[in-house]
Design an enzyme around this catalytic site. Structure first.
Site, PDB file in Angstrom:
ATOM      1  N   THR A 296      -8.321  26.512   6.223  1.00 16.60           N
ATOM      2  CA  THR A 296      -9.687  26.219   5.720  1.00 16.60           C
ATOM      3  C   THR A 296     -10.236  27.203   4.582  1.00 16.60           C
ATOM      4  O   THR A 296      -9.722  26.993   3.432  1.00 16.60           O
ATOM      5  CB  THR A 296     -10.686  26.007   6.749  1.00 16.60           C
ATOM      6  OG1 THR A 296     -10.953  27.311   7.524  1.00 16.60           O
ATOM      7  CG2 THR A 296     -10.368  24.902   7.680  1.00 16.60           C
TER       8      THR A 296
ATOM      9  N   LYS B 248      -4.292  30.212  11.483  1.00 17.48           N
ATOM     10  CA  LYS B 248      -5.415  30.236  10.684  1.00 17.48           C
ATOM     11  C   LYS B 248      -6.585  30.735  11.063  1.00 17.48           C
ATOM     12  O   LYS B 248      -7.045  30.954  12.306  1.00 17.48           O
ATOM     13  CB  LYS B 248      -5.697  28.594  10.084  1.00 17.48           C
ATOM     14  CG  LYS B 248      -6.271  27.690  11.177  1.00 17.48           C
ATOM     15  CD  LYS B 248      -7.706  27.899  11.216  1.00 17.48           C
ATOM     16  CE  LYS B 248      -8.464  27.629  10.091  1.00 17.48           C
ATOM     17  NZ  LYS B 248      -9.801  27.707  10.064  1.00 17.48           N
TER      18      LYS B 248
ATOM     19  N   THR C  15      -7.470  32.945  18.730  1.00 17.94           N
ATOM     20  CA  THR C  15      -8.017  32.825  17.245  1.00 17.94           C
ATOM     21  C   THR C  15      -8.558  31.604  17.016  1.00 17.94           C
ATOM     22  O   THR C  15      -8.526  30.639  17.854  1.00 17.94           O
ATOM     23  CB  THR C  15      -7.197  33.366  16.159  1.00 17.94           C
ATOM     24  OG1 THR C  15      -7.900  33.296  14.757  1.00 17.94           O
ATOM     25  CG2 THR C  15      -5.853  32.474  16.288  1.00 17.94           C
TER      26      THR C  15
ATOM     27  N   GLU D  67     -12.577  36.790   5.180  1.00 19.63           N
ATOM     28  CA  GLU D  67     -13.380  36.306   4.114  1.00 19.63           C
ATOM     29  C   GLU D  67     -13.837  37.575   3.540  1.00 19.63           C
ATOM     30  O   GLU D  67     -14.720  38.566   4.049  1.00 19.63           O
ATOM     31  CB  GLU D  67     -14.484  35.489   4.527  1.00 19.63           C
ATOM     32  CG  GLU D  67     -14.230  34.188   5.123  1.00 19.63           C
ATOM     33  CD  GLU D  67     -15.160  33.381   5.919  1.00 19.63           C
ATOM     34  OE1 GLU D  67     -14.853  32.059   5.983  1.00 19.63           O
ATOM     35  OE2 GLU D  67     -16.255  33.887   6.053  1.00 19.63           O
TER      36      GLU D  67
ATOM     37  N   ASN E  91     -19.963  32.907   2.313  1.00 14.31           N
ATOM     38  CA  ASN E  91     -20.497  32.165   3.438  1.00 14.31           C
ATOM     39  C   ASN E  91     -22.073  31.751   3.135  1.00 14.31           C
ATOM     40  O   ASN E  91     -22.836  30.925   4.007  1.00 14.31           O
ATOM     41  CB  ASN E  91     -20.693  33.403   4.622  1.00 14.31           C
ATOM     42  CG  ASN E  91     -19.438  33.280   5.585  1.00 14.31           C
ATOM     43  OD1 ASN E  91     -18.908  32.318   5.948  1.00 14.31           O
ATOM     44  ND2 ASN E  91     -18.914  34.355   5.138  1.00 14.31           N
TER      45      ASN E  91
END
Lengths: 406, 406
Positions: free
Chosen positions: A153, A179, A190, A277, A401
């Site tokens: 993603t 992922k 995860t 991220e 985010n």
């Protein structure tokens, strides 16, 4: 953004596992977003799942199906989490399983569903159903690369592991893909991880090894402290290698397999952190000298979750006062601050309740300027230790985010 | 950056409290950084302090002096926290107290020291000693404005409260000042808060009210989840008003005083949140329907600390999936997700384990676009409730904490 080099490896085939990724139009047009695993008859499957009370519909269905049937198919969609979707979410997950079962000639319970992506949107189940024939036709032992990409993603790169070892003239393969880049503080596993071997392993042994490996890997990473609704980690043993079944957690073959499986889990977990991220640093937080495991974990998570430490890491600023503040508020009962020692890599920065006499700002700066940083904490009150891995907190984390509806 | 308007009020004098702020050159040249309180004989002083195991030297000294003597002076420096400074830090804090005591003709134990600023640097004690004569000479009942400014570090504005009420023909004043903008998750009190009244209150009643008020205010705010090493909150009652002493926590005068004192604490705590580092939103997280207080707090803090929720707040994005994920991982035992309801202000967004049927994205967007947002959560399993206040997570927070050595 991502830290360091974690190239997607050459993936050896795993006998008894066929897989593929196709495009159903859930993510942006052209991106593959539905992955299908086809397991040979006789494969054993173990799994660990999120402990989030708002667990996603597919997690509920997975738990039910795993307890009931011999699993033959896994279907994973990215782009939509099918989480917080109420009764309709469960119906949608089961409808996907039922359609695969119908076309493949198995029962609905023999199919495990997984979803990852936006929370709270209805699953576009018709889009998934429409690509099932294509996915079933394309599944092959060469599909690992496509599957690794298909489950992504906000990941910036696919995450894979593939290693072989020989035992009594037979070659055993352990593969894995995973992922995850945000909403990462797994409590069981995860976001999504799939590890497969062609070794023959009895289900209870497989489940135990899956749990142990997840606890030493996916359950020891955190990016933002947010435990996902969809965390799932699946460990498959197809049993296609011509060797006796492993029926108990001991013996030479079990130990050899365990070693490679642990390496697979830890590698994939570290791949997730390195692709966190907005990450610019890969940070190991190692706490030793604790009176018990829990207080080591409490200290490690306090450090790993502190926004002040994470922003200092982003700035490459050896701001060690923030580290001791976090150790101090981690809730360790009767912690004697004067017995705590803190190293940045191998540079001693804190002892006897204050800055180490030998410490210089230049030493700290030299460590903090690196992309890989270890914060080593010794509590000086026992023999227990725990290690976890995390990232810094950057502008890019906020941008991702604040911009992305995940 | 700061949210909304919290103007520094007109500060009424409090009989029996003189104070001032002078410049010792600890912060940037010209900024006042040493504040002195002088209390009239007979004043009662209560305090609550950080629970951080690495508590700062002045916190240790405050605890000791409060238990031993009738406090007459408070000295506060900003710009240096005197935390993680080991044995030397304690000597420096005591040297400051001793010099004030010598010049003012009291004992060392009658002086309380406080520090706020950079952690781990030696206290520039000579700079502080040099300005003591000036501070003692300048202290006056009109010094509240200067003191409010003098205790600031990364604060963008001073935080004050002043209110009077009448009782049996006498006017009672309650004043307060506070500072704090980052490393804010008080566990006892905020970074620094000073509340004073001229009412006459026995010390045990004062201490109890201080604790109660801190628990309903400073202990219910969080900016980044980082509990400071220096949190201190002091509540002073000079007893200069011509009214009988309050010797127990009941009666009309106590209730009137308690009401204003609670208002002072809550106002100052909310001032800190509204001035949170990088804050663009003032967020109230209210959890009701819990089986006990602790689970309400656990859920509230999980929501208030989630970087994903905080970045969504910054983006004015009604990303409610992140809110339910946080509720789900807060660790409430056997939480039934289908009984949870979530409102944004008065807009129902989640019920029965999914998005409310009546909810529209436009409704959520309208709430999230405001600067003041309430996240109202009902767990549907009891009668307990807790409320806390927090901020969003912005680029500016990262910039401040990546640039500033605090």
């Amino acid at each position: 953004m991502a830290v360091g080099e974690y190239p997607f490896p050459h993936m050896h085939p795993v006998k008894g596992v066929k897989l593929t990724a196709v495009s159903a139009g859930i993510k942006k047009p052209g991106r593959r977003d539905v992955v299908l695993f086809e397991l040979a008859e006789g494969a054993q499957v173990a799994g660990v799942f999120t402990q989030n009370a708002f667990c996603a519909a597919p997690v509920t269905v997975c738990r039910e199906h795993l307890s009931k049937a011999a699993i033959r198919y896994l279907v994973i969609n990215s782009g939509n989490a099918n989480a917080c979707t109420g009764e309709q979410g469960l119906l949608d997950a089961k409808a996907t399983c039922a359609e695969i079962a119908r076309q493949a000639g198995v029962t609905t319970e023999q199919v495990l569903p997984f979803s990852t992506g936006v929370i709270g949107e209805p699953l576009p189940v018709q889009k998934i159903l429409a690509v099932i024939p294509d996915a079933l036709a394309k599944a092959s032992e060469q599909g690992w690369d496509d599957a690794g990409a298909g489950i992504m993603t906000t990941d910036t790169r696919p995450k894979g592991f593939s290693q072989q070892f020989d035992y009594q003239g037979q070659t055993i393969t352990v593969n894995g893909i995973a992922k995850g880049a945000g909403m990462i503080k797994p409590n069981m596993a995860t976001m999504l991880g799939y590890i497969a071997t062609d070794a023959k392993v009895a289900q209870p042994v497989l489940q135990q090894l899956c749990r142990e490996a997840a606890n030493k890997s996916f359950n020891r990473i955190t990016i933002d402290g947010d435990t996902s609704t969809n965390d799932s980690c699946i460990f498959i043993a197809t049993g296609q290698v011509n060797l006796p079944e492993i029926t108990s957690p001991d013996g030479e073959l079990y130990e050899k397999l365990r070693e490679v499986v642990l390496a697979a889990f830890v590698h994939l977990a570290q791949c997730i952190v390195s692709d966190g991220e907005g990450a610019t640093k890969f940070v190991t937080v190692a706490v030793a000298g604790g009176a018990n495991q829990q207080e080591c974990l409490d200290v490690a998570y306090a450090v790993a979750h502190s926004p002040l430490i994470k922003t200092a890491l982003f700035a490459s600023d050896p701001n060690w006062g923030r580290i001791v503040a976090a150790i101090g508020y981690a809730g360790v009962p009767d912690l004697d601050a004067t017995s705590v020692r803190v190293h940045l890599n191998d540079v001693l920065i804190v002892e006897k309740g204050g800055r180490a006499k030998t410490y210089t700002e230049e030493q700290g700066q030299a460590v903090m300027s690196q992309a890989n940083i270890a914060i080593n904490i010794h509590l000086g009150r026992g023999d227990c230790a725990e290690t976890l891995w995390t990232t810094d907190l950057s502008y890019e984390y906020v941008r991702i985010n604040a911009d992305y509806r995940s």
